[in-house]
Design a protein around this motif. Sequence first.
Motif, PDB file in Angstrom:
ATOM      1  N   ALA A  70       0.874  -1.022   0.007  1.00  0.00           N
ATOM      2  CA  ALA A  70       0.070  -0.120   0.011  1.00  0.00           C
ATOM      3  C   ALA A  70       0.919   1.290  -0.050  1.00  0.00           C
ATOM      4  N   SER A  71       0.466   2.346  -0.229  1.00  0.00           N
ATOM      5  CA  SER A  71       1.069   3.575  -0.242  1.00  0.00           C
ATOM      6  C   SER A  71       1.195   4.073   1.201  1.00  0.00           C
ATOM      7  N   GLY A  72       1.695   5.183   1.364  1.00  0.00           N
ATOM      8  CA  GLY A  72       1.809   5.621   2.828  1.00  0.00           C
ATOM      9  C   GLY A  72       0.704   5.708   3.575  1.00  0.00           C
ATOM     10  N   HIS A  73      -0.475   5.980   3.014  1.00  0.00           N
ATOM     11  CA  HIS A  73      -1.970   6.063   3.457  1.00  0.00           C
ATOM     12  C   HIS A  73      -2.279   4.845   4.209  1.00  0.00           C
ATOM     13  N   GLY A  74      -1.914   3.627   3.649  1.00  0.00           N
ATOM     14  CA  GLY A  74      -2.144   2.533   4.175  1.00  0.00           C
ATOM     15  C   GLY A  74      -1.291   2.164   5.702  1.00  0.00           C
ATOM     16  N   ALA A  75      -0.040   2.470   5.564  1.00  0.00           N
ATOM     17  CA  ALA A  75       0.508   2.522   6.976  1.00  0.00           C
ATOM     18  C   ALA A  75       0.045   3.304   7.951  1.00  0.00           C
ATOM     19  N   TRP A  76      -0.188   4.490   7.467  1.00  0.00           N
ATOM     20  CA  TRP A  76      -1.033   5.509   8.299  1.00  0.00           C
ATOM     21  C   TRP A  76      -2.083   4.821   9.081  1.00  0.00           C
ATOM     22  N   GLU A  77      -2.992   4.418   8.122  1.00  0.00           N
ATOM     23  CA  GLU A  77      -4.183   3.612   8.544  1.00  0.00           C
ATOM     24  C   GLU A  77      -3.933   2.502   9.611  1.00  0.00           C
ATOM     25  N   PHE A  97      -0.966  20.024   5.250  1.00  0.00           N
ATOM     26  CA  PHE A  97      -1.865  19.065   4.591  1.00  0.00           C
ATOM     27  C   PHE A  97      -1.958  17.763   5.033  1.00  0.00           C
ATOM     28  N   PHE A  98      -0.567  17.264   5.390  1.00  0.00           N
ATOM     29  CA  PHE A  98      -0.444  15.971   5.946  1.00  0.00           C
ATOM     30  C   PHE A  98      -0.985  15.520   7.144  1.00  0.00           C
ATOM     31  N   SER A  99      -0.781  16.555   7.963  1.00  0.00           N
ATOM     32  CA  SER A  99      -1.150  16.153   9.441  1.00  0.00           C
ATOM     33  C   SER A  99      -2.884  16.332   9.353  1.00  0.00           C
ATOM     34  N   VAL A 146       2.299  12.884  15.273  1.00  0.00           N
ATOM     35  CA  VAL A 146       3.106  14.080  14.595  1.00  0.00           C
ATOM     36  C   VAL A 146       3.818  13.715  13.344  1.00  0.00           C
ATOM     37  N   VAL A 147       3.702  14.626  12.238  1.00  0.00           N
ATOM     38  CA  VAL A 147       4.191  14.543  11.009  1.00  0.00           C
ATOM     39  C   VAL A 147       5.658  15.001  11.162  1.00  0.00           C
ATOM     40  N   HIS A 148       6.744  14.177  11.049  1.00  0.00           N
ATOM     41  CA  HIS A 148       8.112  14.713  11.120  1.00  0.00           C
ATOM     42  C   HIS A 148       8.566  15.836  10.332  1.00  0.00           C
ATOM     43  N   ASN A 149       8.138  15.363   8.956  1.00  0.00           N
ATOM     44  CA  ASN A 149       8.360  16.380   7.823  1.00  0.00           C
ATOM     45  C   ASN A 149       7.228  16.535   7.125  1.00  0.00           C
ATOM     46  N   GLU A 150       6.619  17.941   7.385  1.00  0.00           N
ATOM     47  CA  GLU A 150       5.292  18.294   6.729  1.00  0.00           C
ATOM     48  C   GLU A 150       5.733  18.663   5.176  1.00  0.00           C
ATOM     49  N   THR A 151       5.421  17.792   4.342  1.00  0.00           N
ATOM     50  CA  THR A 151       5.792  17.840   2.929  1.00  0.00           C
ATOM     51  C   THR A 151       5.158  18.950   2.350  1.00  0.00           C
ATOM     52  N   SER A 152       3.933  19.267   2.855  1.00  0.00           N
ATOM     53  CA  SER A 152       3.026  20.213   2.149  1.00  0.00           C
ATOM     54  C   SER A 152       3.792  21.709   2.327  1.00  0.00           C
ATOM     55  N   THR A 177       4.584   8.862  15.087  1.00  0.00           N
ATOM     56  CA  THR A 177       5.172   9.775  13.756  1.00  0.00           C
ATOM     57  C   THR A 177       5.219   9.177  12.658  1.00  0.00           C
ATOM     58  N   ASP A 178       4.906  10.246  11.528  1.00  0.00           N
ATOM     59  CA  ASP A 178       4.896  10.113  10.109  1.00  0.00           C
ATOM     60  C   ASP A 178       6.463  10.458   9.753  1.00  0.00           C
ATOM     61  N   THR A 179       7.290   9.493   9.325  1.00  0.00           N
ATOM     62  CA  THR A 179       8.509   9.598   8.862  1.00  0.00           C
ATOM     63  C   THR A 179       8.555   9.337   7.149  1.00  0.00           C
ATOM     64  N   ILE A 180       7.572   9.736   6.505  1.00  0.00           N
ATOM     65  CA  ILE A 180       7.203   9.129   5.138  1.00  0.00           C
ATOM     66  C   ILE A 180       8.206  10.038   4.429  1.00  0.00           C
ATOM     67  N   SER A 181       8.544  11.546   4.733  1.00  0.00           N
ATOM     68  CA  SER A 181       9.384  12.302   3.961  1.00  0.00           C
ATOM     69  C   SER A 181      10.839  12.804   4.442  1.00  0.00           C
ATOM     70  N   SER A 182      10.847  12.040   5.677  1.00  0.00           N
ATOM     71  CA  SER A 182      12.057  12.291   6.493  1.00  0.00           C
ATOM     72  C   SER A 182      13.171  11.222   6.478  1.00  0.00           C
ATOM     73  N   SER A 202       7.486   4.120   0.623  1.00  0.00           N
ATOM     74  CA  SER A 202       8.520   3.402  -0.194  1.00  0.00           C
ATOM     75  C   SER A 202       9.124   4.545  -1.112  1.00  0.00           C
ATOM     76  N   GLN A 203       8.412   5.290  -1.763  1.00  0.00           N
ATOM     77  CA  GLN A 203       8.737   6.251  -2.712  1.00  0.00           C
ATOM     78  C   GLN A 203       9.098   7.610  -2.671  1.00  0.00           C
ATOM     79  N   LYS A 204       9.833   7.846  -1.030  1.00  0.00           N
ATOM     80  CA  LYS A 204      10.419   9.102  -0.990  1.00  0.00           C
ATOM     81  C   LYS A 204      12.044   8.834  -0.900  1.00  0.00           C
ATOM     82  N   GLY A 205      12.543   9.096   0.266  1.00  0.00           N
ATOM     83  CA  GLY A 205      13.827   8.916   0.612  1.00  0.00           C
ATOM     84  C   GLY A 205      14.438   7.461   0.270  1.00  0.00           C
TER      85      GLY A 205
END
Length: 400
Positions: A70-77, A97-99, A146-152, A177-182, A202-205
Amino acid sequence: MPDRPAPRPRGRMFFANPGPTNIPESVLRAIDRATIDFNDPEFVENTYHPARAGLKRVLGTSAELFMYTASGHGAWEASLANLLSPGDVVLIPESGFFSDQWARMAEGLGLSLRKLHADWRRGVDPAAIEAELKADTGHTIKAVCVVHNETSAGVTLPLPDIRAAIDAAKHPALFLTDTISSLACMPFEMDAWGIDCAVGGSQKGLMLPTGFSFTGASAKAMEAHKQAKLPRFYLDWTVMMTRRELRSFVGTVPTSLFYGLQESLRLLEEEGKETVYARHARLAEGVRRCIATWAGANDGPQFYCTDPTRRSNSVTAILMPEGHDAEAVRRIARQRFNVSLGGGLGKLNGKVFRIGHMGDLNEPMLLGTLGAVEMALQLAGVPHRKGGVDAAMEYYSATA
Ligand SMILES: *Cc1c(COP(=O)(O)O)cnc(C)c1O
């Protein structure tokens, strides 16, 4: 002359979105493999387990790791559904936006949302989290997300300070914590920072195609999981643990992505964590020198993030001067120069554009992007001081 469609742009597209990101050639080659049974011992032993162990090293954890196709949303859920019960209160400090998306998801899942309002241009003050938790004397708040790196917004929040705020309030809430873009762009240490659940993708760092995501879960999270009653199945950690060998995924494992993951981990470990972070910091600083130049006497494009200590090393959000459309700049960059930039998300649409500087990048790739943006600003009639790209070049050569 008959009407002809506009020619397709030649040359390689410069892809400067803050996720998905550029995929290294060697990762693309690694993925290019025939299908294999995901229970095949050769795959499980030589690819799956080493990649899983490597991912845990990147997260800085020796705790549990669960993965999803799944994309990041799946792991959030998964983070919410595995740790909480209907009606539980979750505290989500606003960062952008992501928080907001994570918060909408919490409400959609039947949790009781307590949003902590904060300015998107700098993010929450840890003292405000501490105050909110101290006021919660009955400990109704079950999790802080908490979103570590707020990509928006291009804002990075200080997770260790937030951990310290939770501890100072002597509050037992789980720390999600959301570390998707950190992750793999800037320091992130799940265990050392006392994080109970870390959400990654998977698709960022990690420089992979979109399609798999994961959550690290601390011992405290695993205890909470046993009591958590939100409905779940595909994302259920207990179901996953019944898969004795894999201990992750309900359903098919994305084997191709694992070949890619194995290679991206090899690249990251070859370069070294600290070197990877330093590269991101240095490339980001060049982008910032450029933008500070464009900003001129404050009539040009500005940093969206107003706190210089929180400006992200993986993405920069740029606020347009009043009356100018960020989408016009993006359109010109895309159509005339074959450069893809990130747009403004949610309420920032048209006001902000974003330059991603995460993953597989070097100076000339960023200089090409910045050069195209400077030309697009010119063509769109956006006021800006000239010489932004020169400032970036000067910085990169001085620190080479
Ligand atoms: C990209 C991103 C997400 C969403 O991930 P998807 O893979 O698009 O579902 C969540 N949080 C942050 C901080 C992101 O950058």
